[in-house]
Write an enzyme that holds these catalytic residues in place. Sequence first.
Site, PDB file in Angstrom:
ATOM      1  N   SER A 124      -5.444   0.140  -2.355  1.00  0.00           N
ATOM      2  CA  SER A 124      -6.437  -0.442  -1.445  1.00  0.00           C
ATOM      3  C   SER A 124      -6.686   0.500  -0.282  1.00  0.00           C
ATOM      4  O   SER A 124      -5.794   1.261   0.119  1.00  0.00           O
ATOM      5  CB  SER A 124      -5.882  -1.766  -0.932  1.00  0.00           C
ATOM      6  N   TYR A 148       1.214  -7.049   3.146  1.00  0.00           N
ATOM      7  CA  TYR A 148       0.422  -6.767   1.933  1.00  0.00           C
ATOM      8  C   TYR A 148       0.132  -5.267   1.847  1.00  0.00           C
ATOM      9  O   TYR A 148       0.351  -4.631   0.812  1.00  0.00           O
ATOM     10  CB  TYR A 148      -0.887  -7.578   1.992  1.00  0.00           C
ATOM     11  N   LYS A 152       1.240  -2.027  -0.923  1.00  0.00           N
ATOM     12  CA  LYS A 152       0.362  -1.036  -1.568  1.00  0.00           C
ATOM     13  C   LYS A 152       0.861   0.384  -1.267  1.00  0.00           C
ATOM     14  O   LYS A 152       0.949   1.229  -2.159  1.00  0.00           O
ATOM     15  CB  LYS A 152      -1.083  -1.194  -1.076  1.00  0.00           C
TER      16      LYS A 152
HETATM   17  C1  UD1 Z   1      -9.013  -7.158   3.283  1.00  0.00           C
HETATM   18  C2  UD1 Z   1      -7.938  -6.118   3.198  1.00  0.00           C
HETATM   19  C3  UD1 Z   1      -8.108  -5.318   1.945  1.00  0.00           C
HETATM   20  C4  UD1 Z   1      -8.128  -6.228   0.744  1.00  0.00           C
HETATM   21  C5  UD1 Z   1      -9.272  -7.204   0.919  1.00  0.00           C
HETATM   22  C6  UD1 Z   1      -9.334  -8.169  -0.249  1.00  0.00           C
HETATM   23  C7  UD1 Z   1      -6.978  -4.985   5.144  1.00  0.00           C
HETATM   24  C8  UD1 Z   1      -7.234  -4.109   6.328  1.00  0.00           C
HETATM   25  N1  UD1 Z   1      -8.017  -5.254   4.363  1.00  0.00           N
HETATM   26  O1  UD1 Z   1     -10.235  -6.456   3.548  1.00  0.00           O
HETATM   27  O2  UD1 Z   1      -7.079  -4.404   1.798  1.00  0.00           O
HETATM   28  O3  UD1 Z   1      -8.293  -5.471  -0.422  1.00  0.00           O
HETATM   29  O4  UD1 Z   1      -9.077  -7.935   2.131  1.00  0.00           O
HETATM   30  O5  UD1 Z   1      -8.275  -9.052  -0.264  1.00  0.00           O
HETATM   31  O6  UD1 Z   1      -5.881  -5.389   4.931  1.00  0.00           O
HETATM   32  N2  UD1 Z   1     -15.262 -11.752   7.982  1.00  0.00           N
HETATM   33  C9  UD1 Z   1     -15.936 -12.651   8.768  1.00  0.00           C
HETATM   34  N3  UD1 Z   1     -15.844 -13.970   8.475  1.00  0.00           N
HETATM   35  C10 UD1 Z   1     -15.105 -14.449   7.417  1.00  0.00           C
HETATM   36  C11 UD1 Z   1     -14.418 -13.515   6.603  1.00  0.00           C
HETATM   37  C12 UD1 Z   1     -14.506 -12.169   6.923  1.00  0.00           C
HETATM   38  O7  UD1 Z   1     -16.608 -12.273   9.741  1.00  0.00           O
HETATM   39  O8  UD1 Z   1     -15.051 -15.657   7.202  1.00  0.00           O
HETATM   40  C13 UD1 Z   1     -15.347 -10.314   8.296  1.00  0.00           C
HETATM   41  C14 UD1 Z   1     -13.990  -9.713   8.627  1.00  0.00           C
HETATM   42  O9  UD1 Z   1     -13.696  -9.877   9.988  1.00  0.00           O
HETATM   43  C15 UD1 Z   1     -14.213  -8.253   8.230  1.00  0.00           C
HETATM   44  C16 UD1 Z   1     -15.232  -8.334   7.089  1.00  0.00           C
HETATM   45  O10 UD1 Z   1     -15.823  -9.632   7.173  1.00  0.00           O
HETATM   46  O11 UD1 Z   1     -14.789  -7.577   9.295  1.00  0.00           O
HETATM   47  C17 UD1 Z   1     -14.601  -8.181   5.720  1.00  0.00           C
HETATM   48  O12 UD1 Z   1     -13.495  -9.069   5.634  1.00  0.00           O
HETATM   49  P1  UD1 Z   1     -12.746  -9.386   4.266  1.00  0.00           P
HETATM   50  O13 UD1 Z   1     -13.734  -9.735   3.221  1.00  0.00           O
HETATM   51  O14 UD1 Z   1     -11.670 -10.372   4.542  1.00  0.00           O
HETATM   52  O15 UD1 Z   1     -12.118  -7.987   3.829  1.00  0.00           O
HETATM   53  P2  UD1 Z   1     -11.217  -6.940   4.666  1.00  0.00           P
HETATM   54  O16 UD1 Z   1     -10.476  -7.607   5.740  1.00  0.00           O
HETATM   55  O17 UD1 Z   1     -12.088  -5.790   5.031  1.00  0.00           O
END
Ligand code: UD1
Length: 337
Positions: A124, A148, A152
């Site tokens: 990841s 997590y 990895k």
């Molecule tokens: C995370 C993990 C990544 C993992 C992936 C899938 C880290 C740094 N990243 O990615 O390794 O492979 O999850 O499990 O550990 N967001 C919102 N509202 C929400 C949900 C998300 O605004 O309800 C935003 C988050 O703040 C972020 C972006 O959307 O900025 C992406 O979030 P998300 O889909 O959870 O993925 P990552 O955190 O990037």
Amino acid sequence: MNVLLTGGAGYIGSHTALELLRAGHDVVIADDFSNSSESSVRAIEKETGKKVRLYACDVSDALKCKMIFEENKFDAVIHFAGYKAVGESVAKPLMYFRNNFLSAIAVLESMLEHGVNLFVFSSSATVYGTCQDMPLVESSSLGVTSPYGRTKLVIEQMCEDVCKANPDFKAVMLRYFNPIGADASLAVGENPKGIPNNLMPYLCKVASGELDHLSVFGKDYDTPDGTCIRDFIHISDLASGHMAAVEKSGSLPKGISCFNLGTGKGTSVDELVSIFNSVNGNKVKFVYAGRRPGDVPVSYADVSKANEVLGWKASHSLEDACATAYAYQMKCSEGRH
Ligand code: UD1
């Protein structure tokens, strides 16, 4: 080739199984269904018209894992099996260490015992920790931001040691950025149990009416629109990246190789919400909320290595990813899955 997919019924595994079968490879799946279901395997078989040998078991159980290798002859293993929720890993680190480390160890031991020399690992972008040099290249500095992420990073390091001790062994670390979307057939897709943590499944459940609104975590980041930037990659592109790793493995050097699998382009959370709404009919209400602890402001890949060495490049659009993700969600909501 005959390929074992551990965790092959899950979101990324099932799409990879589809791509491999469509390209004429054979696939064996081992999955404990802790975050997936057998119906995905049946859907893959129906879509491809091919039979998949399925082991309903947890590969961290070393005896069961060995049995799979005794009953099959594999050319490669793609190891997807593992827990993946960042927040849960912070609350239950030992559960993550037990499951993710023991499954990797059991699979690697069985491979060595049976002379299977190609291991492709579901790594990841989280292994880059808080590195801020964008785009991220495979040689960027590594770090840990959650238990997590530690699993990895440590499994990558374990692979490096295994390769040193076994000169014929090849280990390919695929560092995923943010996979979204579903296969065009909608045979498989992402439909997590409970309230989703990740952005796209959350968007889909708001659009389908199962959840009221999306909270966008943070509008005060140092980015053009103030929201976080990620490298969202279509799941079918991610799946073809695995196939490229397996098919091009002959030309890879022995030892460990690492590849970013992303698009090379950063997209903000606001931009993704707006693409989703324009493709799917403005169904998502959202509010701005505080930052989510542990989020890095910006993360996107340099993908030139995968392009040059594996001949692989992402080609699907974000519009396609948003449309298929939502269409699959609707298919599930309507109980057609
Ligand atoms: C995370 C993990 C990544 C993992 C992936 C899938 C880290 C740094 N990243 O990615 O390794 O492979 O999850 O499990 O550990 N967001 C919102 N509202 C929400 C949900 C998300 O605004 O309800 C935003 C988050 O703040 C972020 C972006 O959307 O900025 C992406 O979030 P998300 O889909 O959870 O993925 P990552 O955190 O990037």
